[in-house]
Design a protein around this motif. Structure first.
Motif, PDB file in Angstrom:
ATOM      1  N   SER A 183       9.247  33.096  32.828  1.00  0.00           N
ATOM      2  CA  SER A 183      10.743  32.971  32.591  1.00  0.00           C
ATOM      3  C   SER A 183      11.432  32.901  33.963  1.00  0.00           C
ATOM      4  CB  SER A 183      11.294  34.285  31.974  1.00  0.00           C
ATOM      5  OG  SER A 183      10.914  35.283  32.822  1.00  0.00           O
ATOM      6  N   PRO A 184      12.442  32.114  34.012  1.00  0.00           N
ATOM      7  CA  PRO A 184      13.361  32.172  35.270  1.00  0.00           C
ATOM      8  C   PRO A 184      13.419  33.346  36.277  1.00  0.00           C
ATOM      9  CG  PRO A 184      14.813  31.752  33.542  1.00  0.00           C
ATOM     10  CD  PRO A 184      13.517  31.802  33.292  1.00  0.00           C
ATOM     11  N   SER A 185      13.549  34.580  35.287  1.00  0.00           N
ATOM     12  CA  SER A 185      13.669  35.890  35.743  1.00  0.00           C
ATOM     13  C   SER A 185      12.345  36.298  36.551  1.00  0.00           C
ATOM     14  CB  SER A 185      14.136  36.902  34.732  1.00  0.00           C
ATOM     15  OG  SER A 185      13.331  36.831  33.673  1.00  0.00           O
ATOM     16  N   GLN A 186      11.304  36.229  35.859  1.00  0.00           N
ATOM     17  CA  GLN A 186       9.930  36.375  36.489  1.00  0.00           C
ATOM     18  C   GLN A 186       9.716  35.570  37.642  1.00  0.00           C
ATOM     19  OE1 GLN A 186       7.777  35.632  33.045  1.00  0.00           O
ATOM     20  NE2 GLN A 186       7.212  37.575  32.749  1.00  0.00           N
ATOM     21  N   THR A 187      10.126  34.466  37.740  1.00  0.00           N
ATOM     22  CA  THR A 187       9.745  33.458  38.716  1.00  0.00           C
ATOM     23  C   THR A 187      10.610  33.799  39.898  1.00  0.00           C
ATOM     24  OG1 THR A 187       9.232  31.618  37.397  1.00  0.00           O
ATOM     25  CG2 THR A 187       9.849  31.170  39.560  1.00  0.00           C
ATOM     26  N   GLY A 188      11.998  34.194  39.552  1.00  0.00           N
ATOM     27  CA  GLY A 188      13.099  34.619  40.685  1.00  0.00           C
ATOM     28  C   GLY A 188      12.498  35.877  41.552  1.00  0.00           C
ATOM     29  N   ARG A 189      11.932  36.794  40.938  1.00  0.00           N
ATOM     30  CA  ARG A 189      11.621  38.116  41.519  1.00  0.00           C
ATOM     31  C   ARG A 189      10.513  37.714  42.360  1.00  0.00           C
ATOM     32  NH1 ARG A 189      10.258  43.074  37.812  1.00  0.00           N
ATOM     33  NH2 ARG A 189       8.427  41.745  37.281  1.00  0.00           N
ATOM     34  N   ASP A 190       9.452  37.172  41.649  1.00  0.00           N
ATOM     35  CA  ASP A 190       8.231  36.730  42.423  1.00  0.00           C
ATOM     36  C   ASP A 190       8.417  35.983  43.753  1.00  0.00           C
ATOM     37  OD1 ASP A 190       5.434  36.844  42.711  1.00  0.00           O
ATOM     38  OD2 ASP A 190       5.731  34.459  42.698  1.00  0.00           O
ATOM     39  N   SER A 233      17.589  21.316  38.434  1.00  0.00           N
ATOM     40  CA  SER A 233      18.674  21.840  38.955  1.00  0.00           C
ATOM     41  C   SER A 233      19.065  22.976  38.277  1.00  0.00           C
ATOM     42  CB  SER A 233      19.714  20.916  39.516  1.00  0.00           C
ATOM     43  OG  SER A 233      20.448  20.389  38.507  1.00  0.00           O
ATOM     44  N   ARG A 234      19.408  22.718  36.958  1.00  0.00           N
ATOM     45  CA  ARG A 234      19.956  24.005  36.040  1.00  0.00           C
ATOM     46  C   ARG A 234      18.663  25.163  36.261  1.00  0.00           C
ATOM     47  NH1 ARG A 234      24.821  24.205  35.442  1.00  0.00           N
ATOM     48  NH2 ARG A 234      24.484  25.333  33.277  1.00  0.00           N
ATOM     49  N   ALA A 235      17.449  24.890  36.184  1.00  0.00           N
ATOM     50  CA  ALA A 235      16.554  25.759  36.253  1.00  0.00           C
ATOM     51  C   ALA A 235      16.615  26.671  37.573  1.00  0.00           C
ATOM     52  CB  ALA A 235      15.093  25.126  36.031  1.00  0.00           C
ATOM     53  N   VAL A 236      16.900  25.995  38.640  1.00  0.00           N
ATOM     54  CA  VAL A 236      16.929  26.686  39.875  1.00  0.00           C
ATOM     55  C   VAL A 236      18.021  27.596  39.807  1.00  0.00           C
ATOM     56  CG1 VAL A 236      17.638  26.497  42.105  1.00  0.00           C
ATOM     57  CG2 VAL A 236      16.108  24.866  41.262  1.00  0.00           C
ATOM     58  N   ARG A 237      19.070  27.337  39.092  1.00  0.00           N
ATOM     59  CA  ARG A 237      20.259  28.046  38.861  1.00  0.00           C
ATOM     60  C   ARG A 237      19.997  29.543  38.072  1.00  0.00           C
ATOM     61  NH1 ARG A 237      23.589  29.023  34.626  1.00  0.00           N
ATOM     62  NH2 ARG A 237      25.767  29.819  35.268  1.00  0.00           N
ATOM     63  N   SER A 238      19.088  29.205  36.970  1.00  0.00           N
ATOM     64  CA  SER A 238      18.757  30.218  36.323  1.00  0.00           C
ATOM     65  C   SER A 238      17.819  31.232  37.057  1.00  0.00           C
ATOM     66  CB  SER A 238      17.882  29.558  34.894  1.00  0.00           C
ATOM     67  OG  SER A 238      18.970  29.013  34.022  1.00  0.00           O
ATOM     68  N   ILE A 239      17.052  30.642  37.983  1.00  0.00           N
ATOM     69  CA  ILE A 239      16.035  31.355  38.677  1.00  0.00           C
ATOM     70  C   ILE A 239      16.855  32.392  39.594  1.00  0.00           C
ATOM     71  CG2 ILE A 239      14.524  31.513  40.640  1.00  0.00           C
ATOM     72  CD1 ILE A 239      13.303  28.754  39.530  1.00  0.00           C
ATOM     73  N   LEU A 240      17.980  32.112  40.229  1.00  0.00           N
ATOM     74  CA  LEU A 240      18.869  32.780  40.960  1.00  0.00           C
ATOM     75  C   LEU A 240      19.461  33.795  40.179  1.00  0.00           C
ATOM     76  CD1 LEU A 240      20.579  32.190  44.304  1.00  0.00           C
ATOM     77  CD2 LEU A 240      21.876  33.084  42.481  1.00  0.00           C
ATOM     78  N   LEU A 241      20.085  33.279  39.177  1.00  0.00           N
ATOM     79  CA  LEU A 241      21.013  34.090  38.110  1.00  0.00           C
ATOM     80  C   LEU A 241      20.445  35.175  37.624  1.00  0.00           C
ATOM     81  CD1 LEU A 241      23.873  34.244  36.777  1.00  0.00           C
ATOM     82  CD2 LEU A 241      22.942  32.931  34.835  1.00  0.00           C
ATOM     83  N   TYR A 242      19.167  35.009  36.781  1.00  0.00           N
ATOM     84  CA  TYR A 242      18.335  35.845  36.166  1.00  0.00           C
ATOM     85  C   TYR A 242      17.492  36.870  37.268  1.00  0.00           C
ATOM     86  CZ  TYR A 242      19.899  33.474  32.315  1.00  0.00           C
ATOM     87  OH  TYR A 242      20.807  33.039  30.996  1.00  0.00           O
ATOM     88  N   GLY A 243      17.292  36.081  38.320  1.00  0.00           N
ATOM     89  CA  GLY A 243      16.431  36.916  39.377  1.00  0.00           C
ATOM     90  C   GLY A 243      17.419  37.948  40.037  1.00  0.00           C
ATOM     91  N   ILE A 244      18.589  37.822  40.067  1.00  0.00           N
ATOM     92  CA  ILE A 244      19.463  38.804  40.569  1.00  0.00           C
ATOM     93  C   ILE A 244      19.595  39.991  39.529  1.00  0.00           C
ATOM     94  CG2 ILE A 244      22.141  39.355  40.819  1.00  0.00           C
ATOM     95  CD1 ILE A 244      22.131  36.505  42.471  1.00  0.00           C
ATOM     96  N   GLY A 245      19.584  39.332  38.174  1.00  0.00           N
ATOM     97  CA  GLY A 245      19.716  40.403  37.051  1.00  0.00           C
ATOM     98  C   GLY A 245      18.535  41.170  37.217  1.00  0.00           C
TER      99      GLY A 245
END
Length: 728
Positions: free
Chosen positions: A347-354, A560-572
């Motif tokens: 998921s983008p959240s897991q990727t963002g945190r990693d 590019s939308r996936a990058v947005r999701s990585i940051l958005l859900y990563g912050i979450g």
């Protein structure tokens, strides 16, 4: 024509259905009765334990499997307490004929108030500029004077937010969890091979090629059989790009969640079972989400697979599986420019945190090289209960006219990326009402401009006729609302960005009384991570506009939308809400309902399974930093009202302001996270940079103001279609 025989046959079938429902209904009633008794015992136990001196709402909430607010409702002594000696100011709201806005008003042009500096809380300027802002701002000491008690009608019922206990008991909340730090990982994530499946057409794409599968009814067994009859076992993720098979039987259920649970728990091929526990970077069991569920299964001990929705990452907007796969390749390449060890996780959240964890300072002697401390469970619980996310609000008559001259939607591009340059680090300092009052005026200003979270008593100024500025927990379906009635007083929690916006908004300062607060040391733990993501986002956007191949342009736009999701859900993920565990249990052949785990609640029931969920409380998560997510969300909500745009003001040479408060009073119809909906067209420049407002919908003709979410979404869709047609 229907015959008598057909009719009698239909009645017989109806009776069979009736007879099948009855035992299940009895079992459900028994289960609900047992749950009611257990809940009553739990509530009585909570009230008893609340009488102990060491009782804490957060600890009781974790043990009871309920929220902090639920505990406070059962034991008010554990909730917010008025500071000793403070005047009692009942929370009230203008109602009925006393509401001066009962008569509808046309939108009025804004007049900037003299001597009140518009909010610019996100601009990373030098210290001398910050000092000039503070010197010209209204005195916080004056703003913190006790508010008069308005003499208006009764208030709407609202949830009561928790507070920090007074004195030494509250001071004991201010610590970091022992032996729990956010540190840079010393391992590399394992790569998972992916396949991309259109469940409507059966088209399957993976690194070995493309084929069309016969999916039958697209049940779990159909998909697993079709996919693994072709692809190798090392493909561990199957992304559904279209077709949403988990919604195939949605018309038979009242809620989508129940349809999803039924699909996830459907028959399995021989040898397959729901996945049990796995390694430290793997998750087990199903995630029952109404639109983006995750199903996890295994065959034997070696083969594991997930079926997920690509909607977690982006809306594919009709892109075929091959283009979606190209989007993931483009995403990986863009991230690889900054993270040589990047691995795309499920998921983008897991990727963002990693990815964030791999930006933690590692050089010996660097600040925070030993890791970022994790706040106490008490502080994390407080932030969870008092720091909301994006603003969602529908503003209906009589607050606005029943008919409006137009409908316009503007949305902030990659908004959260604009608010990651500064965050609080370390253990916070607690500033109670008395401690704040004892500070000098400059020290008060410094505290308010630092990363902070405040319990405040707020009074809306007389004559105020624009939207509300500060969130209050709602008593109905909406978790937060924004009081705007002139003269109303209420108590809430808000981030420093929003408190500063209320004091320094471009129309009229609000009265704020500081009751308590947490102030962190200034740091930039998110800046490097966010800067790298912003660079990847810009590169992909450029490719989406300039690449010579249409498929690659589409893939880059999706990436590019996936990058947005990585940051958005990563912050979450930093918010670290209480851990919710979900599961399902198969019914016995007699239809008997099996026992669900202790502390769980029933969430759904089908002919074959019951589903449940359990609140496991706050775990010892080394990446739990709700102070960071709360700060970003607060700054984004403040900027939605007033913030710098991408253009210069010709009169001052400084960034021109944009936001809801720079539109006429009575023109704002709705907020949706980073979007504003207005009856007048915002004329704000768009440069494509994070935080800029992009016009996404426009209907420059008279509309009926929406009064329900359903009406709102109809106008939203029509507005976007009209703008697209205008550009053709």
């Amino acid at each position: 024509m229907t015959t008598t025989q057909d009719y009698q046959k239909g009645l017989a079938e109806l009776r069979e259905i009736r007879d099948a429902i009855k035992p299940l209904q009895r079992q459900l009633e028994k289960l609900e009765n047992d749950l009611g008794k257990l809940r009553a015992r739990r509530d009585e136990r909570v009230r008893t334990l609340a009488g102990y001196e060491q009782a804490k709402a957060e600890r009781l909430a974790t043990s009871a499997g309920v929220s902090v607010i639920d505990i406070v409702a059962l034991a008010p002594s554990l909730g917010p307490q008025e500071p000793s000696g403070a005047p009692v100011a009942p929370e009230v709201e203008v109602t009925g004929a006393e509401d001066p806005r009962e008569a509808q008003k046309a939108a009025q042009a804004i007049k900037e108030s003299e001597g009140v500096l518009p909010s610019d809380l996100r601009d990373d300027q030098a210290a001398d500029e910050a000092g000039r802002r503070q010197d010209s701002a209204p005195s916080p000491a004056a703003a913190s004077a006790p508010s008069p008690t308005p003499t208006v009608g009764p208030a709407e019922p609202e949830k009561t937010l928790p507070s920090i206990p007074e004195g030494a008991p509250g001071d004991r909340w201010i610590y970091a969890e022992p032996n729990l730090l956010s540190t840079r990982p010393k391992f590399k994530q394992s790569v998972r091979q992916m396949a991309f499946l259109d469940a409507a057409t059966g088209v399957l794409v993976w690194h070995g090629g493309t084929l069309t599968c016969d999916l039958g009814r697209a049940g779990v067994a159909d998909i697993l059989n079709a996919v693994y009859s072709t692809v190798p076992q090392d493909v561990e993720r199957i992304y559904i790009t279209a077709g949403d098979p988990w919604h195939r039987n949605a018309e038979s259920h009242q809620f989508l969640r129940d349809a999803v649970a039924e699909w996830l728990n459907g028959p399995l091929p021989e040898g397959w079972q729901v996945e049990a526990s796995r390694g430290k970077d793997r998750q087990a069991g199903h995630l029952v989400h109404p639109r983006n569920p995750v199903g996890r299964w295994q065959r034997g001990k070696e083969q594991h697979t997930e079926i997920r929705s690509v909607g977690e990452w982006f809306d594919p907007k009709g892109a075929d599986p091959a283009t979606v796969r190209e989007a993931f390749i483009a995403l990986w390449k863009a991230l690889h420019e900054h993270w040589k060890d990047v691995v795309l996780m499920g998921s983008p959240s897991q990727t963002g945190r990693d990815l964030w964890s791999r930006t933690i300072p590692a050089k010996e002697g660097a600040q925070w090289a030993d890791g970022y401390p994790v706040m106490s469970q008490e502080i994390r619980g407080l932030l969870h209960a008092t720091a909301g996310q994006g603003r969602t609000e529908l503003i209906s008559p009589p607050r606005v006219p029943e008919r409006v001259p137009g409908w316009y939607e503007v949305d902030r591009t990659f908004a959260y990326a604009k608010h990651t340059w500064m965050s609080g680090v370390g253990v916070p300092q607690r500033l109670s009402a008395a401690r704040f009052a004892a500070l000098s005026e400059k020290e008060q200003s410094n505290a308010l401009f630092s990363p902070s979270h405040w319990q405040i008593r707020v009074t809306v100024p007389e004559g105020w006729d624009h939207v509300g500025l500060l969130p209050v927990p709602g008593g109905g379906d909406s978790p937060w609302h924004y009081p705007d009635q002139a003269g109303r007083t209420f108590t809430t929690w808000a981030g420093g960005a929003e408190v500063n916006l209320a004091l320094r908004n471009p129309i009229q300062p609000w009265r704020i009384e500081i009751l308590d607060g947490l102030v962190w040391q200034k740091g930039d733990p998110l800046k490097d991570w966010a800067d790298k993501l912003k660079d990847a986002w810009r590169r992909l956007r450029a490719q989406s506009e300039l690449h010579g191949d249409e498929r690659q342009r589409t893939a880059a736009a999706l990436a590019s939308r996936a990058v947005r999701s990585i940051l958005l859900y990563g912050i979450g993920t930093f918010a670290q809400r209480p851990q919710i565990t979900t599961g399902s249990i198969q019914l016995s052949t007699g239809g008997d309902v099996p026992e669900i785990p202790d502390g769980s609640r029933l969430t759904g029931m089908t002919d074959t399974h019951v589903t449940w969920e359990r609140n496991a409380g706050f775990s010892r998560n080394q990446y739990a930093h709700p102070e960071w997510s709360a700060g970003v969300w607060s700054a984004a909500r403040a900027a939605l009202l007033s913030g710098p745009s991408g253009a210069k003001d010709p009169a001052t040479g400084k960034p021109a302001k944009a936001g809801a408060l720079h539109l006429p009073a009575g023109s704002i119809l709705a907020f949706r996270t980073d979007a504003i909906y207005s009856s007048v067209r915002p004329e704000w420049p768009y440069t494509g940079e994070p935080g800029d407002y992009l016009l996404k919908g426009a209907m420059p003709w008279e509309q009926t103001t929406p009064t329900t979410d359903a009406e709102f979404y109809i106008l939203q869709g029509l507005g976007r279609q009209a703008l697209e047609a205008e550009g053709l």
